[in-house]
Design a protein around this motif. Structure first.
Motif, PDB file in Angstrom:
ATOM      1  N   SER A   8      13.219   7.928  -5.546  1.00 34.95           N
ATOM      2  CA  SER A   8      12.553   8.076  -6.841  1.00 34.95           C
ATOM      3  C   SER A   8      13.532   8.553  -7.908  1.00 34.95           C
ATOM      4  O   SER A   8      13.331   8.318  -9.087  1.00 34.95           O
ATOM      5  CB  SER A   8      11.339   8.997  -6.747  1.00 34.95           C
ATOM      6  OG  SER A   8      11.642  10.177  -6.079  1.00 34.95           O
ATOM      7  N   ASN A   9      14.580   9.249  -7.488  1.00 35.47           N
ATOM      8  CA  ASN A   9      15.724   9.578  -8.340  1.00 35.47           C
ATOM      9  C   ASN A   9      16.887   9.825  -7.380  1.00 35.47           C
ATOM     10  O   ASN A   9      16.716   9.716  -6.172  1.00 35.47           O
ATOM     11  CB  ASN A   9      15.441  10.766  -9.273  1.00 35.47           C
ATOM     12  CG  ASN A   9      15.131  12.038  -8.518  1.00 35.47           C
ATOM     13  OD1 ASN A   9      15.891  12.452  -7.641  1.00 35.47           O
ATOM     14  ND2 ASN A   9      14.002  12.664  -8.841  1.00 35.47           N
ATOM     15  N   GLU A  10      18.046  10.156  -7.870  1.00 31.52           N
ATOM     16  CA  GLU A  10      19.205  10.262  -6.978  1.00 31.52           C
ATOM     17  C   GLU A  10      19.135  11.428  -5.990  1.00 31.52           C
ATOM     18  O   GLU A  10      19.931  11.507  -5.072  1.00 31.52           O
ATOM     19  CB  GLU A  10      20.505  10.316  -7.771  1.00 31.52           C
ATOM     20  CG  GLU A  10      20.600  11.460  -8.738  1.00 31.52           C
ATOM     21  CD  GLU A  10      21.807  11.365  -9.645  1.00 31.52           C
ATOM     22  OE1 GLU A  10      22.452  12.411  -9.856  1.00 31.52           O
ATOM     23  OE2 GLU A  10      22.107  10.253 -10.119  1.00 31.52           O
ATOM     24  N   ALA A  11      18.153  12.310  -6.151  1.00 33.97           N
ATOM     25  CA  ALA A  11      18.050  13.466  -5.253  1.00 33.97           C
ATOM     26  C   ALA A  11      16.728  13.514  -4.472  1.00 33.97           C
ATOM     27  O   ALA A  11      16.512  14.436  -3.705  1.00 33.97           O
ATOM     28  CB  ALA A  11      18.204  14.759  -6.049  1.00 33.97           C
ATOM     29  N   THR A  12      15.851  12.524  -4.660  1.00 34.94           N
ATOM     30  CA  THR A  12      14.539  12.541  -4.013  1.00 34.94           C
ATOM     31  C   THR A  12      14.200  11.176  -3.432  1.00 34.94           C
ATOM     32  O   THR A  12      14.366  10.156  -4.094  1.00 34.94           O
ATOM     33  CB  THR A  12      13.442  12.943  -5.025  1.00 34.94           C
ATOM     34  OG1 THR A  12      13.798  14.206  -5.592  1.00 34.94           O
ATOM     35  CG2 THR A  12      12.090  13.059  -4.361  1.00 34.94           C
ATOM     36  N   THR A  13      13.721  11.192  -2.195  1.00 35.04           N
ATOM     37  CA  THR A  13      13.357   9.964  -1.500  1.00 35.04           C
ATOM     38  C   THR A  13      11.936  10.079  -0.973  1.00 35.04           C
ATOM     39  O   THR A  13      11.567  11.100  -0.398  1.00 35.04           O
ATOM     40  CB  THR A  13      14.314   9.706  -0.319  1.00 35.04           C
ATOM     41  OG1 THR A  13      15.656   9.641  -0.821  1.00 35.04           O
ATOM     42  CG2 THR A  13      13.975   8.426   0.410  1.00 35.04           C
ATOM     43  N   ILE A  14      11.158   9.034  -1.178  1.00 31.40           N
ATOM     44  CA  ILE A  14       9.846   8.923  -0.538  1.00 31.40           C
ATOM     45  C   ILE A  14      10.075   8.092   0.724  1.00 31.40           C
ATOM     46  O   ILE A  14      10.567   6.972   0.665  1.00 31.40           O
ATOM     47  CB  ILE A  14       8.808   8.232  -1.449  1.00 31.40           C
ATOM     48  CG1 ILE A  14       8.668   8.961  -2.791  1.00 31.40           C
ATOM     49  CG2 ILE A  14       7.465   8.111  -0.712  1.00 31.40           C
ATOM     50  CD1 ILE A  14       8.212  10.392  -2.705  1.00 31.40           C
ATOM     51  N   ILE A  15       9.735   8.680   1.872  1.00 28.15           N
ATOM     52  CA  ILE A  15       9.866   7.972   3.134  1.00 28.15           C
ATOM     53  C   ILE A  15       8.474   7.552   3.579  1.00 28.15           C
ATOM     54  O   ILE A  15       7.523   8.336   3.515  1.00 28.15           O
ATOM     55  CB  ILE A  15      10.577   8.828   4.206  1.00 28.15           C
ATOM     56  CG1 ILE A  15      10.742   8.032   5.509  1.00 28.15           C
ATOM     57  CG2 ILE A  15       9.876  10.143   4.443  1.00 28.15           C
ATOM     58  CD1 ILE A  15      11.632   8.704   6.539  1.00 28.15           C
ATOM     59  N   GLU A  16       8.351   6.302   3.966  1.00 25.76           N
ATOM     60  CA  GLU A  16       7.103   5.772   4.498  1.00 25.76           C
ATOM     61  C   GLU A  16       7.373   5.299   5.919  1.00 25.76           C
ATOM     62  O   GLU A  16       8.303   4.534   6.154  1.00 25.76           O
ATOM     63  CB  GLU A  16       6.606   4.591   3.668  1.00 25.76           C
ATOM     64  CG  GLU A  16       6.241   4.945   2.255  1.00 25.76           C
ATOM     65  CD  GLU A  16       5.725   3.752   1.461  1.00 25.76           C
ATOM     66  OE1 GLU A  16       5.593   2.637   2.028  1.00 25.76           O
ATOM     67  OE2 GLU A  16       5.460   3.933   0.263  1.00 25.76           O
ATOM     68  N   VAL A  17       6.565   5.761   6.849  1.00 25.79           N
ATOM     69  CA  VAL A  17       6.642   5.303   8.233  1.00 25.79           C
ATOM     70  C   VAL A  17       5.334   4.579   8.520  1.00 25.79           C
ATOM     71  O   VAL A  17       4.251   5.180   8.444  1.00 25.79           O
ATOM     72  CB  VAL A  17       6.841   6.471   9.221  1.00 25.79           C
ATOM     73  CG1 VAL A  17       6.861   5.954  10.652  1.00 25.79           C
ATOM     74  CG2 VAL A  17       8.130   7.230   8.904  1.00 25.79           C
ATOM     75  N   ASN A  18       5.435   3.293   8.802  1.00 27.15           N
ATOM     76  CA  ASN A  18       4.256   2.483   9.078  1.00 27.15           C
ATOM     77  C   ASN A  18       4.352   1.964  10.509  1.00 27.15           C
ATOM     78  O   ASN A  18       5.224   1.159  10.816  1.00 27.15           O
ATOM     79  CB  ASN A  18       4.158   1.327   8.094  1.00 27.15           C
ATOM     80  CG  ASN A  18       2.834   0.604   8.191  1.00 27.15           C
ATOM     81  OD1 ASN A  18       1.836   1.175   8.604  1.00 27.15           O
ATOM     82  ND2 ASN A  18       2.817  -0.658   7.809  1.00 27.15           N
ATOM     83  N   GLU A  19       3.484   2.465  11.379  1.00 32.39           N
ATOM     84  CA  GLU A  19       3.460   1.983  12.760  1.00 32.39           C
ATOM     85  C   GLU A  19       2.295   1.019  12.886  1.00 32.39           C
ATOM     86  O   GLU A  19       1.157   1.339  12.553  1.00 32.39           O
ATOM     87  CB  GLU A  19       3.334   3.131  13.762  1.00 32.39           C
ATOM     88  CG  GLU A  19       3.415   2.623  15.184  1.00 32.39           C
ATOM     89  CD  GLU A  19       3.943   3.614  16.197  1.00 32.39           C
ATOM     90  OE1 GLU A  19       3.830   3.324  17.392  1.00 32.39           O
ATOM     91  OE2 GLU A  19       4.484   4.676  15.801  1.00 32.39           O
ATOM     92  N   GLU A  20       2.598  -0.179  13.387  1.00 32.66           N
ATOM     93  CA  GLU A  20       1.608  -1.243  13.526  1.00 32.66           C
ATOM     94  C   GLU A  20       1.492  -1.659  14.983  1.00 32.66           C
ATOM     95  O   GLU A  20       2.425  -1.493  15.755  1.00 32.66           O
ATOM     96  CB  GLU A  20       2.024  -2.465  12.704  1.00 32.66           C
ATOM     97  CG  GLU A  20       2.135  -2.189  11.225  1.00 32.66           C
ATOM     98  CD  GLU A  20       2.645  -3.380  10.467  1.00 32.66           C
ATOM     99  OE1 GLU A  20       1.818  -4.063   9.837  1.00 32.66           O
ATOM    100  OE2 GLU A  20       3.865  -3.635  10.521  1.00 32.66           O
ATOM    101  N   GLY A  21       0.349  -2.230  15.303  1.00 33.91           N
ATOM    102  CA  GLY A  21       0.154  -2.775  16.639  1.00 33.91           C
ATOM    103  C   GLY A  21      -1.013  -2.171  17.390  1.00 33.91           C
ATOM    104  O   GLY A  21      -1.278  -2.529  18.527  1.00 33.91           O
ATOM    105  N   PHE A  22      -1.732  -1.246  16.777  1.00 32.10           N
ATOM    106  CA  PHE A  22      -2.896  -0.657  17.425  1.00 32.10           C
ATOM    107  C   PHE A  22      -4.000  -1.711  17.512  1.00 32.10           C
ATOM    108  O   PHE A  22      -4.252  -2.423  16.544  1.00 32.10           O
ATOM    109  CB  PHE A  22      -3.392   0.564  16.636  1.00 32.10           C
ATOM    110  CG  PHE A  22      -2.371   1.656  16.553  1.00 32.10           C
ATOM    111  CD1 PHE A  22      -2.238   2.569  17.582  1.00 32.10           C
ATOM    112  CD2 PHE A  22      -1.531   1.763  15.461  1.00 32.10           C
ATOM    113  CE1 PHE A  22      -1.279   3.577  17.511  1.00 32.10           C
ATOM    114  CE2 PHE A  22      -0.587   2.766  15.373  1.00 32.10           C
ATOM    115  CZ  PHE A  22      -0.454   3.668  16.411  1.00 32.10           C
ATOM    116  N   GLN A  23      -4.647  -1.793  18.659  1.00 37.45           N
ATOM    117  CA  GLN A  23      -5.678  -2.797  18.881  1.00 37.45           C
ATOM    118  C   GLN A  23      -7.054  -2.242  18.548  1.00 37.45           C
ATOM    119  O   GLN A  23      -7.465  -1.214  19.084  1.00 37.45           O
ATOM    120  CB  GLN A  23      -5.643  -3.273  20.338  1.00 37.45           C
ATOM    121  CG  GLN A  23      -4.313  -3.883  20.749  1.00 37.45           C
ATOM    122  CD  GLN A  23      -3.969  -5.120  19.940  1.00 37.45           C
ATOM    123  OE1 GLN A  23      -4.812  -5.965  19.694  1.00 37.45           O
ATOM    124  NE2 GLN A  23      -2.718  -5.218  19.514  1.00 37.45           N
TER     125      GLN A  23
END
Length: 163
Positions: free
Chosen positions: A107-122
């Motif tokens: 979002s700027n040079e000192a801040t990161t938004i991390i998204e973890v998306n786990e897929e495959g649940f039935q």
């Protein structure tokens, strides 16, 4: 005879299989640049500070790795299908259909938004709710440990989980 793997075909096949499945998305803000967050995952010397005890090697696209969790005397394999340096990691757990996409958005040079998306649940899995709750708990815990490590140099949080 050696066959070269067509990663686009593999990726398309995996994505097709998981598109019909449920996913679990976890997001966190880490007050560090994206390259530091990325390196924490792919560098075997850093991953032990917040997640698994160690990784068999530096994560690279198209390769298999073993993640070791000493405290639980456990190992798990992953296959890294895609890496976009400092932006995205796409991997699959060994022996499972579930895939994980880790996306880093600076979002700027000192801040990161991390998204973890786990897929495959039935959807028809009778244990679906418990699996998704456990999965969400796990990713929130990993990202809390990652935040503690990167922002405050705390590297002992991962050992605190009791099950």
């Amino acid at each position: 005879m050696s066959r070269k793997c067509d990663y686009d075909t593999v990726d398309a096949a995996i994505r097709k299989r998981v598109e019909e499945c449920m996913n679990n998305l976890t997001k966190f803000q880490i007050n560090r640049p994206a390259h530091e967050v990325f390196e924490a995952f792919v560098d075997p010397a850093k991953i032990g500070n917040f997640w698994f005890s160690s990784s068999s090697a530096r994560w690279e696209e198209g390769k298999n790795f073993t993640l070791i969790y000493d405290i639980y005397n456990a190992e798990v394999g992953i296959t890294v299908h895609e890496i976009e340096v400092n932006k995205r990691i796409f991997f699959q757990w060994a022996g499972e259909e579930n895939t994980v996409t880790i996306t880093l958005k600076e979002s700027n040079e000192a801040t990161t938004i991390i998204e973890v998306n786990e897929e495959g649940f039935q959807e028809d899995d009778p244990a679906l709710v418990q699996k998704m709750v456990d999965n969400k708990e796990g990713w929130v815990y990993v990202l809390c440990c990652l935040k503690g490590f990167l922002e405050h140099e705390i590297h002992t949080l991962r050992e605190g989980l009791v099950r």
